[in-house]
Design an enzyme around this catalytic site. Sequence first.
Site, PDB file in Angstrom:
ATOM      1  N   GLY A  13       0.784  -1.230   0.000  1.00 36.14           N
ATOM      2  CA  GLY A  13       0.000   0.000   0.000  1.00 36.14           C
ATOM      3  C   GLY A  13       0.814   1.277   0.000  1.00 36.14           C
ATOM      4  O   GLY A  13       2.021   1.298   0.264  1.00 36.14           O
ATOM      5  N   TYR A 155     -17.062   1.234   5.604  1.00 39.42           N
ATOM      6  CA  TYR A 155     -15.690   1.645   5.913  1.00 39.42           C
ATOM      7  C   TYR A 155     -15.558   2.301   7.284  1.00 39.42           C
ATOM      8  O   TYR A 155     -14.771   1.827   8.117  1.00 39.42           O
ATOM      9  CB  TYR A 155     -15.103   2.553   4.823  1.00 39.42           C
ATOM     10  CG  TYR A 155     -13.687   2.968   5.159  1.00 39.42           C
ATOM     11  CD1 TYR A 155     -12.657   2.028   5.164  1.00 39.42           C
ATOM     12  CD2 TYR A 155     -13.385   4.274   5.522  1.00 39.42           C
ATOM     13  CE1 TYR A 155     -11.362   2.392   5.501  1.00 39.42           C
ATOM     14  CE2 TYR A 155     -12.089   4.643   5.863  1.00 39.42           C
ATOM     15  CZ  TYR A 155     -11.083   3.705   5.850  1.00 39.42           C
ATOM     16  OH  TYR A 155      -9.803   4.053   6.201  1.00 39.42           O
ATOM     17  N   LYS A 159     -13.666   0.361  10.507  1.00 34.86           N
ATOM     18  CA  LYS A 159     -12.458   0.906  11.128  1.00 34.86           C
ATOM     19  C   LYS A 159     -12.690   1.214  12.608  1.00 34.86           C
ATOM     20  O   LYS A 159     -11.796   1.034  13.440  1.00 34.86           O
ATOM     21  CB  LYS A 159     -11.995   2.167  10.384  1.00 34.86           C
ATOM     22  CG  LYS A 159     -11.476   1.917   8.980  1.00 34.86           C
ATOM     23  CD  LYS A 159     -10.256   1.012   8.932  1.00 34.86           C
ATOM     24  CE  LYS A 159      -8.990   1.714   9.320  1.00 34.86           C
ATOM     25  NZ  LYS A 159      -7.780   0.870   9.103  1.00 34.86           N
TER      26      LYS A 159
END
Length: 372
Positions: A13, A155, A159
């Site tokens: 990433g 999302y 998280k």
Amino acid sequence: MPGWSCLVTGAEGFLGQKIISMLVQEKGLEELRVLDKAFKPETREELSKLQTKTKVTVLQGDILDAQCLKRACQGISVVIHTAAVIDVSGVIPRQTILDVNVKGTQNLLEACVQASVPAFIFTSSIDVAGPNSYKEIILDGHEEEHHESTWPDPYPSSKKMAEKAVLAANGCTLKNGGMLHTCALRPMYIYGERSSFLYNIIIGSLKNNSILQAIGKFSIVNPVYVDNVAWAHVLAARGLRDPKKSPSIQGQFYYISDDTPHQSYDDLNSTLSKEWGLHLPTWSLPLPLLYWLAFLLETVSFLLRPVYSYRPPFNRHLVTMSNSMFTFSYKKAQRDLGYEPRVSWEEAKQKTSEWIGTVVKQYKETLSSKTQ
């Protein structure tokens, strides 16, 4: 400090690669293991060329594979967990996001317990804090204010659940009788070279007569340069390993920003790319109308779901996140971690703009070769 070893997940990433390039410069780091589900050939080549005395071990494996994680964690001193599915527009199935972001984090925590890894650093997100409404104004917020997202979107909710699991695991007993110490970092919107989000905006702009995608005209935010976020992770790793600093860090979360000026997302994109002839459109819908249009599109998507899969171009969460006054201070990280941004706004702006220039040049060269 004595010799130590580190595992970085999400190594392919944008942020993971920056953390790796900084970690290999750390004193006493004997082995660095880098884990991801897949590596591009160019990433493997870059990793093999790292100028370091540290042994770099590339591991290809799935964050949902418990046995793979257990093997990856054997003999490791610190885990830095950046691996995540990032999606704020509803492209990726909800279950996929929950599996990777929540179950994957839980798997990794369990692997740390079984392999007796004493330190765990989690890359969280500003999305965990909100904003919950574009009318909400938070300027120079801090950790003691307990901001928390109420969005049901996969999302932010994934998280939030993952961060809670990480912080709750602080103080867990390891298999060897030791103790697991954890902390979480909440970066602002991260920009810089190789940002896939910024890359997509630039390519989209080039395909549409160089007009930048306008998504955040009404926001006031404090974006953070990728090198500074990576540096905060390195400092967190140092801190959790330091008997003097560790007690104040354990079980804590930190907002990570830098000295990038507070501005709108659109102004940031325009500033970084104007040198290359990219510009913003001169008009946009009023924010309340944009929000209710998003609601209408979400409703249409929901009603069509039994017969047709329609994905709206934007949703209420994206409109809210992109158009709120929502900034946070890094003072707690400064106090506990010794964090100071390594890269100034001027340098970050220059490096990112130069990278955008190479993207523009490559795109035009590719286009030119196709038309010949």
